[in-house]
Design an enzyme around this catalytic site. Structure first.
Site, PDB file in Angstrom:
ATOM      1  N   LYS A 233       1.490  11.850   5.234  1.00 53.66           N
ATOM      2  CA  LYS A 233       1.824  10.775   6.166  1.00 53.66           C
ATOM      3  C   LYS A 233       2.305   9.534   5.423  1.00 53.66           C
ATOM      4  O   LYS A 233       3.317   8.922   5.779  1.00 53.66           O
ATOM      5  CB  LYS A 233       0.609  10.451   7.038  1.00 53.66           C
ATOM      6  CG  LYS A 233       0.825   9.378   8.097  1.00 53.66           C
ATOM      7  CD  LYS A 233       0.322   8.003   7.665  1.00 53.66           C
ATOM      8  CE  LYS A 233      -1.194   7.973   7.538  1.00 53.66           C
ATOM      9  NZ  LYS A 233      -1.684   6.605   7.199  1.00 53.66           N
TER      10      LYS A 233
ATOM     11  N   LYS B  85       0.833  -1.211   0.000  1.00 49.66           N
ATOM     12  CA  LYS B  85       0.000   0.000   0.000  1.00 49.66           C
ATOM     13  C   LYS B  85       0.866   1.259   0.000  1.00 49.66           C
ATOM     14  O   LYS B  85       0.538   2.251  -0.671  1.00 49.66           O
ATOM     15  CB  LYS B  85      -0.939   0.004   1.210  1.00 49.66           C
ATOM     16  CG  LYS B  85      -1.847   1.246   1.287  1.00 49.66           C
ATOM     17  CD  LYS B  85      -2.783   1.352   0.084  1.00 49.66           C
ATOM     18  CE  LYS B  85      -3.519   2.687   0.033  1.00 49.66           C
ATOM     19  NZ  LYS B  85      -4.276   3.009   1.240  1.00 49.66           N
TER      20      LYS B  85
END
Length: 297
Positions: free
Chosen positions: A251, A182
């Site tokens: 992030k 991911k």
């Protein structure tokens, strides 16, 4: 339907009832599971109840009543805090019954995920990392893309749950592999946004507007998910309503940079992407849609 092959699972819990978690809870309900949820936010809890999701008063109560639990949380630190509290003896993990399946859909640090695994295994909890792509709309429709890591037998056992959440499910490898995949995916999206933005800026400076070139680009070898989807549906129409924020992408890019440092490789383009996204905080607020990065040149 595959997702209705319930095996031994009866009650599924969802911890984190924001846009993603709420959608996943509703998808699990449609698939035939008894679903309960928990969120520490009063606002998220109220929205879940309004949507028809049963909620518990505490995470401990949720853990005690569920055969399977899905986490949908902002980051690795919160996942660790939710699971273990201040140490490995507290938190949600202490309440989960042995044999239960725990699926973490958070986009998280693979190292932290692997570090959490032994303490969960000691309790007999089957731990799967399955971060998702597809946004709130995909969560609500049960049409997410899932990057799955975990013991192969545990993943097979959890197939009814995973199938209720995602139509495109990819088994990547052992625990942590899903989170690695991911991060790579999101790093590529972050990179493609920067490249497409500058390429289209060049095109317009040369007198060829995006609207005149994008169809040709998408029929050629220069296309990407960003040019095929983000530009037409989020950027060119000034919608900027993906539901995924600058803060979240910053992030994720930072986690990809940390992964690069952990494995000991130096990738100059990746570092530049990291710098560009980090510096974007000076201009674009955390809550802005992540596609806004294309407005910086």
């Amino acid at each position: 339907m595959e997702s209705k092959k319930m095996t031994s699972f009866k009650t599924a819990g969802v911890v984190g009832l924001g846009n993603m978690g709420r959608g996943m809870a509703l998808s699990l309900t449609r698939a035939g599971f008894n679903v309960v949820g928990f969120d520490s936010s009063a606002g998220a809890t109220a929205a879940a109840v309004e949507a028809g999701i049963a909620v518990t008063a505490s995470m401990a109560e949720l853990g005690q009543h569920c055969d399977a639990i899905v986490l949908s949380l902002p980051n690795s630190a919160i996942v660790k805090s939710v699971l273990f509290g201040d140490d490995t003896k507290g938190g949600l993990a202490a309440a989960i019954r042995a044999g239960a399946v725990l699926i973490d859909t958070t986009t998280a640090d693979p190292k932290s995920t692997r570090n959490n695994a032994p303490a969960l295994a000691e309790r007999g909890i089957k731990f799967i990392d399955a971060p998702v792509s597809g946004g709130a709309a995909g969560a609500l429709k049960g049409e997410l893309t899932m990057f799955i890591g975990g013991n192969a037998a545990d993943v097979e056992l959890a197939t009814p749950l995973l199938a209720a959440l995602g139509t495109k499910r990819f088994y990547i490898g052992e625990v942590g592999a899903g989170h690695t995949a991911k991060l790579i995916n999101n790093l590529m999206v972050a990179s493609h946004l920067l490249v497409a933005s500058e390429a289209f800026h060049l095109s317009e400076a040369a007198g060829v507007p995006i609207a005149q070139i994008i169809e040709a680009i998408n029929a050629g070898s220069g296309r990407s998910g960003v040019t095929q989807y983000n530009y037409p549906s989020r950027i060119m129409n000034d919608a900027f309503n993906s539901g995924f924020t600058m803060q979240l992408m910053r992030k994720d890019v930072n986690l990809a940079i940390e992964l690069m440092n952990q494995v000991g490789v130096d990738l100059p383009v990746v570092r530049e992407v990291g710098t560009r996204w980090k510096n974007s905080a000076d201009t674009l607020a955390d809550g802005e849609d992540f596609n806004r990065i294309t407005q910086l040149h």
